[in-house]
Write an enzyme that holds these catalytic residues in place. Structure first.
Site, PDB file in Angstrom:
ATOM      1  N   PHE A 275     -32.179  14.639 -48.735  1.00  0.00           N
ATOM      2  CA  PHE A 275     -30.979  14.368 -47.935  1.00  0.00           C
ATOM      3  C   PHE A 275     -31.118  13.144 -47.044  1.00  0.00           C
ATOM      4  O   PHE A 275     -30.487  13.068 -45.989  1.00  0.00           O
ATOM      5  CB  PHE A 275     -30.610  15.588 -47.084  1.00  0.00           C
TER       6      PHE A 275
ATOM      7  N   GLU B 140     -34.881  26.113 -25.157  1.00  0.00           N
ATOM      8  CA  GLU B 140     -34.432  27.505 -25.136  1.00  0.00           C
ATOM      9  C   GLU B 140     -35.068  28.262 -26.295  1.00  0.00           C
ATOM     10  O   GLU B 140     -35.580  27.659 -27.252  1.00  0.00           O
ATOM     11  CB  GLU B 140     -32.905  27.591 -25.238  1.00  0.00           C
TER      12      GLU B 140
ATOM     13  N   GLU C  59     -23.259  26.435 -26.312  1.00  0.00           N
ATOM     14  CA  GLU C  59     -22.716  25.280 -25.618  1.00  0.00           C
ATOM     15  C   GLU C  59     -21.204  25.263 -25.801  1.00  0.00           C
ATOM     16  O   GLU C  59     -20.658  25.980 -26.641  1.00  0.00           O
ATOM     17  CB  GLU C  59     -23.309  23.980 -26.170  1.00  0.00           C
TER      18      GLU C  59
ATOM     19  N   LYS D  41     -25.482  20.422 -21.326  1.00  0.00           N
ATOM     20  CA  LYS D  41     -25.843  21.760 -21.803  1.00  0.00           C
ATOM     21  C   LYS D  41     -26.561  22.590 -20.735  1.00  0.00           C
ATOM     22  O   LYS D  41     -26.443  23.813 -20.708  1.00  0.00           O
ATOM     23  CB  LYS D  41     -26.695  21.651 -23.065  1.00  0.00           C
TER      24      LYS D  41
ATOM     25  N   GLU E  86     -19.493  27.554 -28.662  1.00  0.00           N
ATOM     26  CA  GLU E  86     -20.396  27.876 -29.759  1.00  0.00           C
ATOM     27  C   GLU E  86     -21.339  29.008 -29.359  1.00  0.00           C
ATOM     28  O   GLU E  86     -21.859  29.040 -28.237  1.00  0.00           O
ATOM     29  CB  GLU E  86     -21.195  26.642 -30.169  1.00  0.00           C
TER      30      GLU E  86
ATOM     31  N   ASN F 123     -18.219  22.499 -26.610  1.00  0.00           N
ATOM     32  CA  ASN F 123     -17.888  21.130 -26.988  1.00  0.00           C
ATOM     33  C   ASN F 123     -16.501  20.809 -26.441  1.00  0.00           C
ATOM     34  O   ASN F 123     -15.509  21.408 -26.850  1.00  0.00           O
ATOM     35  CB  ASN F 123     -17.921  20.972 -28.505  1.00  0.00           C
TER      36      ASN F 123
END
Length: 666
Positions: free
Chosen positions: A348, A200, A288, A116, A275, A290
């Site tokens: 979750f 970032e 980034e 990245k 993205e 992918n």
């Protein structure tokens, strides 16, 4: 064309690749660990090779093991799926050295875009808009704090080699930066074997929108529109759709052209995804790239008609793209819900165990609505603690966004999963949420709309009355069957009364049922009525009910004097009693659950990584107590209130089951 390819992956993506290879007449080789000996992808492939123990770092991400499997089977090409070795340049180089085609981009592109930090620098040079941040390597937590202050909070701490939400933390202050930095490094090291971290600026109120690109080795690069991936939890995507309800054509074109420029800048071939974060003014910033197939690729396939796996195979075979940018349109709308083995009622947390029931809705390939389910499990199979918790990707297509959502609502209600905790109810709740339906969503949607976690859905009165009417009609059918089985055959219907009290969600509905050959009319005490018809029979675990107020699809379980009904994110205990039974039931005392307020229970099956306190320590609300690792994610358990630790029952390295007591308090 290749005669045989090996899929260096597992689960639903391995099954997905096998389907396309089979369509193309290509034989397939599966690889599997000890835990996956009976897995669906192993059963589907033409050949299968065992590659090691259950942990991925001893099997699926050991390059030598995969290379041995290739040599054993004579596979000419390898599709890496996503995760594992899909973005590992050493793997791509090993394949090239062996003379085996990699169904993915060149090693150089993987190295440039997979990292990245490097990818952001290249993106800037290629004229792609990027998010402010620090691209250098960060040595320790204190340096991370200094950098975060220079950038300005909030910041995003990310693993350089990360993906899938792992190794990512949002920090709003110095303490969260210190804690997040270490957790991100640990997760990155465990998941990717690379603990480098960068930081970032975290853009508030952002949308996560990505562009699908496709490039060949002949200099052709196209983009296949965008996917909206803003419904995320802990940076893990949950709901995706294509196209985005937010983009206009000008923004789509600009994002697409920048994505193609970036791909060209690194000599990219195969399918890839760029993205972006997009703010409320449609300003977009590169996140980034992918260098692999994305989990959410089916929604792009559904609106473009392009089989991305087939295109990847053809590009790897040296073929030129048969598609031009002008061939790519947008046909209708597609939705994807990721079915995870995560219990939404326990915040979750991961859930493992045997799938005692697994019945996806029927797939529909064409027509006014499409239903697609990419899965890698089957009824009776085991959900392992060693791998990603995703079970399936349920996709629907419709001519419009509303139709795609409506199709997803019905498909989720018809999806039967038992034996483990899962997030189907939460996905259903999202589909009905007014903010989602309107398209006014950001990556903060889940945090903002479910700040205290998910506790199920409370149905509105109109829906609850439909459920009550359906339950009354179903109860009548069950009572008729009971009277027949009891031997009272003559004039059996006279044994089944007409007056009942249906209780659901704390509301009582006195009803009267008038039945005929075609169904029942259920009348309420306010004079309204609902017509109900269905072919449901007692024992069926799924009911499709037609009512005068609209259709219902419900999962059905039997309880005393009624049913457990699940639909639209709600889990209801619905009783149907005679008026006298209802009167007596109101007098019964409520059974209270056991008091566990002075205990820390393990919320999921997992491994204790660290205990942060000792017996006798006074802890404050929000203080970290211990860390539990499950399914490659670290979960920090915190104190709910001020207390004193009186006993610790588990330590680092201990493997615990759900609800085991980790520590107790005075």
């Amino acid at each position: 064309m290749f005669k045989k390819i090996l899929i260096a992956n597992r689960g639903e993506i391995a099954c997905r690749v096998i389907k396309t290879a089979r369509k193309m007449g290509i034989a397939t080789v599966a690889v599997y660990s000890d835990a996956d000996a009976q897995a669906l992808h192993v059963q589907m492939a033409d050949e299968a090779v065992h590659i090691g123990p259950a942990p991925a770092n001893q099997s699926y991400i050991v390059i030598d093991n995969i290379m041995d499997a290739i040599r054993q089977t004579g596979a000419e090409a390898v599709h890496p799926g996503y995760g594992f070795l899909s973005e590992n340049k050493l793997f791509a180089e090993a394949l090239e050295k062996e003379g085996v085609a990699f169904i993915g981009p060149p090693a150089g592109a993987i190295e440039s875009m997979g990292d990245k930090i490097t990818s952001k620098k290249i993106a800037q040079e290629a004229g792609v808009s990027t998010v402010p941040g620090y691209m250098g390597l960060i040595e320790d937590a204190e340096e991370a704090v200094k950098i975060s202050n220079d950038i300005g909070y909030p910041v995003m701490i990310k693993a350089s080699a990360g993906g899938g939400g792992k190794g990512m933390r949002i920090a709003w202050n110095d303490d969260e930066t210190r804690e997040g930095f270490q957790s991100s490094k640990n997760e990155a090291a465990n998941s990717f074997g690379d603990d480098r971290i960068f930081i970032e600026k975290f853009v508030t109120q952002p949308r996560h929108i990505e562009i699908q690109v496709l490039a060949d080795s002949h200099g052709n690069t196209i983009y296949l529109n965008e996917r909206e991936c803003s419904i995320q939890r802990r940076n893990q995507k949950v709901i995706e759709e294509a196209p985005s309800p937010f983009l206009d054509e000008a923004t789509r074109k600009a994002m697409g052209e920048q994505s193609c420029a970036l791909a060209a800048a690194v000599g990219y071939t195969s399918a890839g995804t760029v993205e972006f974060i997009v703010d409320g003014e449609r300003n977009f910033y590169f996140l980034e790239m992918n260098t692999r197939l994305q989990v959410e690729h089916p929604v792009t396939e559904l609106i473009t008609g392009v089989d991305l796996v087939e295109q990847m195979i053809r590009v790897a075979n040296g073929e030129e793209l048969s598609l031009k940018q002008s061939d790519i349109g947008i046909n209708g709308w597609a939705m994807e819900s990721r079915l995870y083995a995560e219990d939404p009622y326990r915040n979750f947390l991961p859930s493992i165990g045997r799938l005692s029931r697994y019945r996806p809705p029927a797939e529909v390939a064409d027509g006014p609505r499409v239903v697609r389910n990419d899965t890698g499990v089957y009824e009776g199979g085991e959900i392992s603690m060693y791998y990603d918790p995703m079970i399936a990707k349920l996709c629907t297509w419709g001519a419009t966004r509303d139709e795609a959502i409506d199709g997803m609502r019905d498909a989720l209600d018809a999806f039967e999963v038992e034996g483990i905790g899962h997030n189907l109810p939460f996905c259903s709740a999202v589909m009905d949420h007014p903010r989602f339906v309107s398209g006014e969503i950001t990556t903060a949607f889940i945090a903002e709309e479910y700040p205290d976690g998910f506790e199920g859905v409370t149905l509105d009165d109109a829906m609850l009355r439909k459920v009550a009417a359906a339950a009354a009609a179903m109860h009548r059918v069950a009572e008729i069957r009971r009277t027949r089985l009891s031997g009272r055959m003559d004039n059996h219907e006279r044994h089944v009364g007409e007056n009942w009290v249906v209780s659901a969600q704390g509301t009582d509905y006195p009803v009267t049922i008038a039945a005929d050959r075609d169904g029942s009319t259920v009348s309420f005490d306010d004079g309204s009525s609902i017509r109900v018809s269905s072919d449901w029979t007692p024992g069926d675990m799924l009911a499709r009910i037609s009512t005068s107020e609209g259709p219902l699809t419900m999962k059905v379980g039997k309880i005393t004097q009624g049913f457990r009904l699940r639909l639209r994110g709600a889990d209801l205990k619905v009783t149907v009693r005679t008026p006298r039974q209802a009167e007596l039931a109101a007098l019964m005392p409520e059974k209270l659950p056991p008091d566990t307020s002075k205990m820390l229970l393990c919320p999921m099956p997992g491994l204790i990584v660290k205990v942060d306190v000792a017996v006798g320590d006074e802890v404050q609300e929000g203080q970290a107590l211990c860390t539990v690792e499950a399914m490659k994610m670290e979960n920090i358990l915190r104190a709910e209130k001020k207390a004193v630790v009186s006993r610790i029952n588990a330590g680092p390295g201990d493997s615990l089951a759900v609800d085991e007591v980790i520590m107790e308090f005075e």
